[in-house]
Design an enzyme around this catalytic site. Structure first.
Site, PDB file in Angstrom:
ATOM      1  N   ARG A 147       0.854  -1.198   0.000  1.00  9.23           N
ATOM      2  CA  ARG A 147       0.000   0.000   0.000  1.00  9.23           C
ATOM      3  C   ARG A 147       0.885   1.241   0.000  1.00  9.23           C
ATOM      4  NH1 ARG A 147      -3.967  -0.176   4.868  1.00  9.23           N
ATOM      5  NH2 ARG A 147      -4.978  -1.836   3.685  1.00  9.23           N
ATOM      6  N   ARG A 205      -1.993   6.631   9.743  1.00 13.77           N
ATOM      7  CA  ARG A 205      -1.940   6.171   8.338  1.00 13.77           C
ATOM      8  C   ARG A 205      -2.057   7.344   7.364  1.00 13.77           C
ATOM      9  NH1 ARG A 205      -4.034   0.668   8.195  1.00 13.77           N
ATOM     10  NH2 ARG A 205      -3.126  -0.394   9.983  1.00 13.77           N
ATOM     11  N   LYS A 241      -3.751   0.829  14.864  1.00 14.52           N
ATOM     12  CA  LYS A 241      -3.782   1.772  13.737  1.00 14.52           C
ATOM     13  C   LYS A 241      -4.509   3.064  14.121  1.00 14.52           C
ATOM     14  CE  LYS A 241      -6.156  -1.097  11.004  1.00 14.52           C
ATOM     15  NZ  LYS A 241      -7.144  -1.690  10.061  1.00 14.52           N
ATOM     16  N   LYS A 266      -6.219   6.746  12.210  1.00 20.70           N
ATOM     17  CA  LYS A 266      -6.552   7.332  10.901  1.00 20.70           C
ATOM     18  C   LYS A 266      -7.033   8.771  11.025  1.00 20.70           C
ATOM     19  CE  LYS A 266      -7.739   2.823   9.061  1.00 20.70           C
ATOM     20  NZ  LYS A 266      -8.792   1.975   8.486  1.00 20.70           N
ATOM     21  N   CYS A 308     -15.225  -3.559  -0.585  1.00 26.28           N
ATOM     22  CA  CYS A 308     -13.833  -3.775  -0.187  1.00 26.28           C
ATOM     23  C   CYS A 308     -13.240  -4.875  -1.056  1.00 26.28           C
ATOM     24  CB  CYS A 308     -13.752  -4.159   1.283  1.00 26.28           C
ATOM     25  SG  CYS A 308     -14.271  -5.864   1.575  1.00 26.28           S
ATOM     26  N   CYS A 349      -7.631 -10.957   0.574  1.00 28.09           N
ATOM     27  CA  CYS A 349      -7.747 -10.579   1.984  1.00 28.09           C
ATOM     28  C   CYS A 349      -7.922 -11.816   2.854  1.00 28.09           C
ATOM     29  CB  CYS A 349      -8.917  -9.622   2.191  1.00 28.09           C
ATOM     30  SG  CYS A 349      -9.051  -9.164   3.922  1.00 28.09           S
ATOM     31  N   CYS A 382     -16.225  -8.796   5.505  1.00 32.83           N
ATOM     32  CA  CYS A 382     -16.191  -9.136   6.936  1.00 32.83           C
ATOM     33  C   CYS A 382     -16.554  -7.881   7.722  1.00 32.83           C
ATOM     34  CB  CYS A 382     -14.807  -9.682   7.307  1.00 32.83           C
ATOM     35  SG  CYS A 382     -13.600  -8.420   7.719  1.00 32.83           S
ATOM     36  N   CYS A 416     -14.002  -2.146   5.880  1.00 34.48           N
ATOM     37  CA  CYS A 416     -13.059  -1.381   5.062  1.00 34.48           C
ATOM     38  C   CYS A 416     -13.729  -0.484   4.017  1.00 34.48           C
ATOM     39  CB  CYS A 416     -12.065  -2.322   4.388  1.00 34.48           C
ATOM     40  SG  CYS A 416     -11.051  -3.224   5.563  1.00 34.48           S
TER      41      CYS A 416
HETATM   42 FE1  SRM Z   1      -9.065  -2.272   6.007  1.00 34.38          FE
HETATM   43  C1  SRM Z   1      -7.627  -4.855   7.633  1.00 34.38           C
HETATM   44  C2  SRM Z   1      -8.160  -3.536   3.055  1.00 34.38           C
HETATM   45  C3  SRM Z   1      -9.808   0.676   4.561  1.00 34.38           C
HETATM   46  C4  SRM Z   1     -10.831  -1.391   8.786  1.00 34.38           C
HETATM   47  N1  SRM Z   1      -8.025  -3.892   5.445  1.00 34.38           N
HETATM   48  C5  SRM Z   1      -7.464  -4.817   6.271  1.00 34.38           C
HETATM   49  C6  SRM Z   1      -6.579  -5.796   5.485  1.00 34.38           C
HETATM   50  C7  SRM Z   1      -5.192  -5.249   5.485  1.00 34.38           C
HETATM   51  C8  SRM Z   1      -6.659  -7.262   5.929  1.00 34.38           C
HETATM   52  C9  SRM Z   1      -5.643  -7.750   6.908  1.00 34.38           C
HETATM   53  O1  SRM Z   1      -5.471  -7.155   7.995  1.00 34.38           O
HETATM   54  O2  SRM Z   1      -5.052  -8.793   6.618  1.00 34.38           O
HETATM   55  C10 SRM Z   1      -7.236  -5.664   4.084  1.00 34.38           C
HETATM   56  C11 SRM Z   1      -6.351  -5.980   2.880  1.00 34.38           C
HETATM   57  C12 SRM Z   1      -7.181  -6.562   1.774  1.00 34.38           C
HETATM   58  C13 SRM Z   1      -6.464  -6.690   0.491  1.00 34.38           C
HETATM   59  O3  SRM Z   1      -6.250  -7.841   0.042  1.00 34.38           O
HETATM   60  O4  SRM Z   1      -6.142  -5.692  -0.127  1.00 34.38           O
HETATM   61  C14 SRM Z   1      -7.827  -4.278   4.167  1.00 34.38           C
HETATM   62  N2  SRM Z   1      -8.881  -1.534   4.172  1.00 34.38           N
HETATM   63  C15 SRM Z   1      -8.579  -2.236   3.062  1.00 34.38           C
HETATM   64  C16 SRM Z   1      -8.799  -1.434   1.800  1.00 34.38           C
HETATM   65  C17 SRM Z   1      -7.808  -1.745   0.696  1.00 34.38           C
HETATM   66  C18 SRM Z   1     -10.243  -1.654   1.339  1.00 34.38           C
HETATM   67  C19 SRM Z   1     -10.559  -1.174  -0.047  1.00 34.38           C
HETATM   68  O5  SRM Z   1     -11.286  -1.895  -0.684  1.00 34.38           O
HETATM   69  O6  SRM Z   1     -10.138  -0.101  -0.448  1.00 34.38           O
HETATM   70  C20 SRM Z   1      -8.693  -0.017   2.392  1.00 34.38           C
HETATM   71  C21 SRM Z   1      -7.292   0.504   2.410  1.00 34.38           C
HETATM   72  C22 SRM Z   1      -7.226   1.852   2.999  1.00 34.38           C
HETATM   73  C23 SRM Z   1      -5.900   2.544   2.892  1.00 34.38           C
HETATM   74  O7  SRM Z   1      -5.523   2.929   1.794  1.00 34.38           O
HETATM   75  O8  SRM Z   1      -5.277   2.754   3.928  1.00 34.38           O
HETATM   76  C24 SRM Z   1      -9.156  -0.267   3.818  1.00 34.38           C
HETATM   77  N3  SRM Z   1     -10.050  -0.599   6.591  1.00 34.38           N
HETATM   78  C25 SRM Z   1     -10.358   0.459   5.804  1.00 34.38           C
HETATM   79  C26 SRM Z   1     -11.353   1.271   6.422  1.00 34.38           C
HETATM   80  C27 SRM Z   1     -12.003   2.495   5.824  1.00 34.38           C
HETATM   81  C28 SRM Z   1     -11.374   3.770   6.284  1.00 34.38           C
HETATM   82  O9  SRM Z   1     -10.400   3.753   7.040  1.00 34.38           O
HETATM   83  O10 SRM Z   1     -11.863   4.800   5.874  1.00 34.38           O
HETATM   84  C29 SRM Z   1     -11.659   0.668   7.634  1.00 34.38           C
HETATM   85  C30 SRM Z   1     -12.750   1.130   8.632  1.00 34.38           C
HETATM   86  C31 SRM Z   1     -12.382   2.304   9.423  1.00 34.38           C
HETATM   87  C32 SRM Z   1     -11.671   1.919  10.674  1.00 34.38           C
HETATM   88  O11 SRM Z   1     -10.450   1.737  10.625  1.00 34.38           O
HETATM   89  O12 SRM Z   1     -12.333   1.724  11.693  1.00 34.38           O
HETATM   90  C33 SRM Z   1     -10.825  -0.501   7.734  1.00 34.38           C
HETATM   91  N4  SRM Z   1      -9.167  -2.967   7.894  1.00 34.38           N
HETATM   92  C34 SRM Z   1     -10.007  -2.498   8.866  1.00 34.38           C
HETATM   93  C35 SRM Z   1      -9.898  -3.353  10.023  1.00 34.38           C
HETATM   94  C36 SRM Z   1     -10.687  -3.187  11.342  1.00 34.38           C
HETATM   95  C37 SRM Z   1     -10.003  -2.309  12.290  1.00 34.38           C
HETATM   96  C38 SRM Z   1     -10.697  -2.289  13.624  1.00 34.38           C
HETATM   97  O13 SRM Z   1     -10.729  -1.242  14.250  1.00 34.38           O
HETATM   98  O14 SRM Z   1     -11.180  -3.324  14.087  1.00 34.38           O
HETATM   99  C39 SRM Z   1      -8.974  -4.355   9.698  1.00 34.38           C
HETATM  100  C40 SRM Z   1      -8.512  -5.524  10.576  1.00 34.38           C
HETATM  101  C41 SRM Z   1      -7.542  -5.106  11.614  1.00 34.38           C
HETATM  102  O15 SRM Z   1      -7.040  -3.987  11.658  1.00 34.38           O
HETATM  103  O16 SRM Z   1      -7.274  -5.964  12.459  1.00 34.38           O
HETATM  104  C42 SRM Z   1      -8.550  -4.101   8.343  1.00 34.38           C
HETATM  105 FE1  SF4 Z   2     -10.798  -7.785   4.146  1.00 33.87          FE
HETATM  106 FE2  SF4 Z   2     -12.784  -7.483   5.833  1.00 33.87          FE
HETATM  107 FE3  SF4 Z   2     -11.438  -5.363   5.017  1.00 33.87          FE
HETATM  108 FE4  SF4 Z   2     -13.006  -6.571   3.346  1.00 33.87          FE
HETATM  109  S1  SF4 Z   2     -13.669  -5.556   5.231  1.00 33.87           S
HETATM  110  S2  SF4 Z   2     -10.910  -5.947   2.911  1.00 33.87           S
HETATM  111  S3  SF4 Z   2     -12.843  -8.668   3.950  1.00 33.87           S
HETATM  112  S4  SF4 Z   2     -10.631  -6.994   6.240  1.00 33.87           S
END
Ligand code: SRM
Ligand code: SF4
Length: 591
Positions: free
Chosen positions: A91, A160, A227, A229, A448, A454, A493, A497
């Site tokens: 990323r 981030r 993390k 944000k 997502c 993922c 899930c 995201c």
């Molecule tokens: Fe996310 C984890 C993809 C925005 C909440 N997210 C992941 C991971 C890295 C899976 C992992 O931990 O193994 C995913 C990678 C998938 C892949 O194969 O690419 C992933 N997140 C994404 C992206 C690529 C989704 C997309 O379709 O665009 C976004 C990348 C953002 C970036 O450029 O930095 C992405 N993730 C978000 C958002 C939206 C936002 O921030 O505006 C959220 C919700 C907001 C928040 O953080 O509360 C988000 N991602 C999570 C979480 C849950 C965090 C939590 O508080 O519980 C995880 C899991 C974790 O952190 O344990 C996670």
């Molecule tokens: Fe992966 Fe869940 Fe984030 Fe979708 S919402 S990219 S399934 S961690």
């Protein structure tokens, strides 16, 4: 002398002289990492396996990298007694989503030479590449460095990528706001040289003990508990979804002049199915600061989370839980004390949408900007729709910039009047979409990544949403609602995201082919949805939507959004003020 941390999540990091023994595993990994170095170099050099050592899998996140394997091939590889097909997702950090044409061309080139031939524009205005094998990680980082792109702090327990409304149109103040977003991003970057040493063959710095202040003046040796944000919004657009983030700044612009920012704290989406301690929270507005105070405010907010965030239970370590546990008044007092002054009262503001404006728009300085529609942010060629090639051709001649939006779309920005016909010709020749070719529903949709990359995905998202939208479009057309903008988002899930809990129709993966359906969120992301039905299939989703859209057609008030309609009519009870998000879940299911 070391003190044992109490089991409550109200412990303070400030109380530790040495790390106690009951912290989350990642705290020890950070502690032993020598400021994020770990054994990454040895892991990269190990030719026996495609993966990196277990602890390094956590540390590489701070360098913008996730270890993954192709889940479509997992079973087959297991049968053949092969290790999973490991590769890495990278990323890149793009503050405010602004990238130059040469940066675009580089990402495009790397996607072919080292990645899976696609580029993913994320929901946080960043680039992602998938499918990079271990030996290609360094060349990838080095190619990015050549065009001043990096992946520092794109993931990991740090602040981030800082998002910002990418609007190039309205006024010079918009550019000024972007500059602040960039400054926040830079100010909160980790200080360690680990990234340069490992990926860019930078000089090795001597590592001494107890030099936190030199190595990491903001974070210290253990970085954040989780993390973090930060986003910057410019009303009336809430495209960055300010309420979903740990820290936010809402720009207050009067007569074209930036006055300052309202500050928001404590938002977040992630939760775990069945774990009632976890839930999404909306951020709250806590006051106003002047532009020159922004960096201090951001730094002190981060430091409060550093000192008081939960380092025992990672699932409760996000800033939203720190605030929920200690209270917003405690937080405001702590912040004011650390700042040495009190934030002023928040200024009035109004958001009207959290989506993008598609198509051609002329800016205040006479330049043109084209907001393209990109389905789920995936840049690839497919038949006649030659999106990737078209964008490459544009990047070769474009003299403005590219702007990644928080809705996974792309703006080709700052096009001169003279160059516009040339760009239009490329758009037409490659069948790129400027928004009008797709339905209102699709223009307001996001999914997502989920499967196959993922590791946390429980159900399909990016690969499935388009076909579900075909069917929902059929319902909208049946009820003559096709022109009504409804936000719809799907995630594989509950991590959220694509921010599904603040879209009017939210679908959250529960298992293969099964989703929780969330309804009633605010159209511009200002109210959380409620889980309306649990663990349902496509057929069930469509039956429910059929029924509700039929009522929306006949019972809605003028200009009433779908989410607001569901709340007004009592079909959905709002959760915003609910102490327990999951109690609302039960009552919604019981009704
Ligand atoms: Fe996310 C984890 C993809 C925005 C909440 N997210 C992941 C991971 C890295 C899976 C992992 O931990 O193994 C995913 C990678 C998938 C892949 O194969 O690419 C992933 N997140 C994404 C992206 C690529 C989704 C997309 O379709 O665009 C976004 C990348 C953002 C970036 O450029 O930095 C992405 N993730 C978000 C958002 C939206 C936002 O921030 O505006 C959220 C919700 C907001 C928040 O953080 O509360 C988000 N991602 C999570 C979480 C849950 C965090 C939590 O508080 O519980 C995880 C899991 C974790 O952190 O344990 C996670
Ligand atoms: Fe992966 Fe869940 Fe984030 Fe979708 S919402 S990219 S399934 S961690």
């Amino acid at each position: 002398m070391s003190r044992k941390a109490p089991d409550s999540h109200l412990i303070s990091y400030l109380e530790f002289d040495e790390l106690p023994s009951n912290l989350a595993k990642n705290e020890y990994i950070k502690d032993n990492s020598g400021y994020l170095r770990g054994s990454i170099e040895q892991s990269l050099a190990n030719p026996v396996t495609g993966q990196v050592a277990e602890d390094d899998q956590q540390l590489i996140k701070f360098h913008g990298i996730y270890q993954q394997d192709d889940r479509d091939l997992r079973n087959e590889r297991r049968k053949q007694k092969l290790e999973p097909l490991y590769s890495f997702m990278l990323r890149a950090r793009v503050p405010g989503g602004i990238a130059t044409p040469s940066q675009w061309l580089t990402m495009d080139k790397i996607a072919s030479s080292y990645g899976n031939d696609t580029i993913r524009l994320t929901t946080r205005q960043a680039f992602q590449l998938h499918g990079i094998v271990k030996r290609n990680l360094r060349p990838t980082m080095q190619a990015m460095d050549d065009v001043l792109l990096d992946a520092i702090a794109a993931c990991g327990d740090v602040n981030r990528n800082v998002m910002c409304n990418p609007n190039p149109v309205e006024s010079r103040a918009h550019f000024e706001v972007y500059q602040w977003a960039k400054k926040i991003s830079e100010h909160l970057l980790p200080n360690t040289r680990a990234y340069h040493e490992i990926w860019l063959n930078g000089d090795k710095y001597p590592l001494k003990q107890d030099v936190n202040a030199i190595h990491e003046p903001v974070y210290g040796k253990h970085y954040l508990p989780r993390k973090f944000k930060t986003v910057v919004a410019i009303p009336p657009y809430n495209d960055v979804d300010i309420y979903a983030h740990d820290l936010g700044f809402i720009a207050i612009i009067e007569n074209g002049q930036l006055q300052g920012f309202n500050v928001t704290v404590g938002g977040g989406m992630g939760m775990t199915h069945g774990d009632k301690d976890t839930r999404p929270y909306l951020a709250q507005v806590i006051g106003f600061c002047f532009p020159q105070q922004v960096l201090a405010v951001a730094e002190q907010v981060v430091k409060i989370q550093r000192d008081y965030g939960n380092r025992v239970e990672r699932r409760l370590a996000r800033f939203k839980y720190t605030i929920a546990a200690r209270g917003i008044e405690w937080f405001k007092q702590e912040l004011n004390q650390r700042l040495g002054y009190k934030l002023m009262n928040a200024q009035p503001f109004e958001f009207t949408s959290n989506s993008d404006r598609y198509g051609w728009i002329k800016g205040f300085d006479g330049r043109w900007h084209l907001n393209l529609y990109i389905e789920n942010g995936r840049i690839k060629d497919e038949g006649d729709y030659r999106l990737r090639t078209g964008l490459r051709e544009i990047a070769k001649i474009h003299r403005g910039d590219f702007r990644l939006t928080a809705n996974q779309n792309l703006i080709i920005a700052n096009i001169t009047e003279q160059q516009k016909p040339e760009i239009e010709q490329i758009i037409a020749a490659h069948n790129l979409k400027v928004g009008s070719e797709v339905s209102q529903l699709r223009r307001h949709a996001m999914a997502c990544v989920s499967l196959p990359t993922c590791s946390l995905g429980m159900a399909e998202a990016e690969r499935y949403l388009p076909s579900l939208l075909d069917k929902i479009e059929g319902l909208l057309s049946k009820y003559e609602l096709s022109e009504h903008p409804i936000t719809i988002r799907m995630t594989g899930c509950p991590n959220g995201c694509a921010r599904p809990y603040i879209s009017e129709i939210g679908l959250v993966g529960k298992g293969p082919g099964r989703y929780n359906l969330y309804l009633g969120a605010g159209h511009h992301g200002q109210r959380l949805g409620v889980v309306y039905r649990d663990n349902i299939t496509e057929a069930e989703i469509l039956v429910i939507l059929d029924e509700l859209l039929a009522r929306y057609r006949t019972e809605r008030e003028d200009g009433e959004f779908f989410g607001d309609f569901l709340i007004r009519t009592g079909i959905v009870v709002p959760t915003d003020s609910a102490q327990d998000f999951h109690l609302e879940l039960q009552s919604a299911q019981a009704s």
